[in-house]
Scaffold this active site. Sequence first.
Site, PDB file in Angstrom:
ATOM      1  N   HIS A 156      29.236  28.817  87.704  1.00 27.46           N
ATOM      2  CA  HIS A 156      30.540  28.325  87.264  1.00 27.46           C
ATOM      3  C   HIS A 156      30.871  28.959  85.933  1.00 27.46           C
ATOM      4  CE1 HIS A 156      27.285  25.558  86.217  1.00 27.46           C
ATOM      5  NE2 HIS A 156      27.904  25.376  85.051  1.00 27.46           N
ATOM      6  N   ILE A 200      33.786  17.101  83.783  1.00 34.33           N
ATOM      7  CA  ILE A 200      33.711  15.646  83.634  1.00 34.33           C
ATOM      8  C   ILE A 200      33.331  15.245  82.212  1.00 34.33           C
ATOM      9  CG2 ILE A 200      31.260  15.270  84.235  1.00 34.33           C
ATOM     10  CD1 ILE A 200      32.239  13.092  86.201  1.00 34.33           C
ATOM     11  N   ASN A 237      26.436  29.997  81.976  1.00 36.38           N
ATOM     12  CA  ASN A 237      25.049  29.776  81.595  1.00 36.38           C
ATOM     13  C   ASN A 237      24.122  30.148  82.748  1.00 36.38           C
ATOM     14  OD1 ASN A 237      25.897  28.635  79.126  1.00 36.38           O
ATOM     15  ND2 ASN A 237      26.218  26.645  80.123  1.00 36.38           N
TER      16      ASN A 237
HETATM   17  P1  5GP Z   1      26.118  23.988  82.997  1.00 43.71           P
HETATM   18  O1  5GP Z   1      25.319  23.274  81.934  1.00 43.71           O
HETATM   19  O2  5GP Z   1      25.379  24.013  84.317  1.00 43.71           O
HETATM   20  O3  5GP Z   1      26.580  25.349  82.574  1.00 43.71           O
HETATM   21  O4  5GP Z   1      27.427  23.148  83.165  1.00 43.71           O
HETATM   22  C1  5GP Z   1      27.584  22.156  84.152  1.00 43.71           C
HETATM   23  C2  5GP Z   1      28.880  21.442  83.840  1.00 43.71           C
HETATM   24  O5  5GP Z   1      29.241  20.662  84.969  1.00 43.71           O
HETATM   25  C3  5GP Z   1      28.765  20.474  82.651  1.00 43.71           C
HETATM   26  O6  5GP Z   1      29.700  20.852  81.654  1.00 43.71           O
HETATM   27  C4  5GP Z   1      29.055  19.110  83.266  1.00 43.71           C
HETATM   28  O7  5GP Z   1      29.784  18.258  82.414  1.00 43.71           O
HETATM   29  C5  5GP Z   1      29.823  19.457  84.535  1.00 43.71           C
HETATM   30  N1  5GP Z   1      29.658  18.510  85.611  1.00 43.71           N
HETATM   31  C6  5GP Z   1      28.484  18.016  86.081  1.00 43.71           C
HETATM   32  N2  5GP Z   1      28.695  17.169  87.099  1.00 43.71           N
HETATM   33  C7  5GP Z   1      30.040  17.119  87.270  1.00 43.71           C
HETATM   34  C8  5GP Z   1      30.881  16.412  88.186  1.00 43.71           C
HETATM   35  O8  5GP Z   1      30.438  15.644  89.038  1.00 43.71           O
HETATM   36  N3  5GP Z   1      32.213  16.618  88.076  1.00 43.71           N
HETATM   37  C9  5GP Z   1      32.745  17.454  87.143  1.00 43.71           C
HETATM   38  N4  5GP Z   1      34.069  17.586  87.140  1.00 43.71           N
HETATM   39  N5  5GP Z   1      31.987  18.140  86.279  1.00 43.71           N
HETATM   40  C10 5GP Z   1      30.649  17.976  86.337  1.00 43.71           C
END
Ligand code: 5GP
Length: 116
Positions: free
Chosen positions: A102, A33, A89
């Site tokens: 992820h 997103i 991460n």
């Molecule tokens: P992290 O920091 O946990 O490695 O990455 C989480 C990722 O999830 C971030 O890049 C963030 O932009 C994405 N993200 C968080 N909430 C949502 C959502 O509701 N939809 C989508 N498509 N991505 C999300």
Amino acid sequence: MTNQPTIFDKIINKEIPAEIAFENDTVLAFKDINPQAPIHVLFIPKIRISTINDIKDDQAELTGQLFLAARDYAKQIGEDENGYRLVMNCNQNGGQEVYHIHLHFLAGRQMLWPPG
Ligand code: 5GP
């Protein structure tokens, strides 16, 4: 970190929308997103695993499928030869915000090293 539901469960269950890039029985991929590159897709297992630390030995195949799906996606969108970055991460110092593992797929620009 406890095994709590996250926003990604809602995406898996199609309770909130996401732009799906890839899906099979065990893996889902959707556009981030808040993209950090022209192409930024998240590959996740459909079952919830909170962090890399929580991956069980018998989930090696499942987690390997994230990489294989990312590999196939790179080829499908024609970015395999240009190259791309895969990032996962873990916990606070790793910059993890969503506690459902992820694999970030980043492509479409020159990546920098070291990461911030
Ligand atoms: P992290 O920091 O946990 O490695 O990455 C989480 C990722 O999830 C971030 O890049 C963030 O932009 C994405 N993200 C968080 N909430 C949502 C959502 O509701 N939809 C989508 N498509 N991505 C999300």
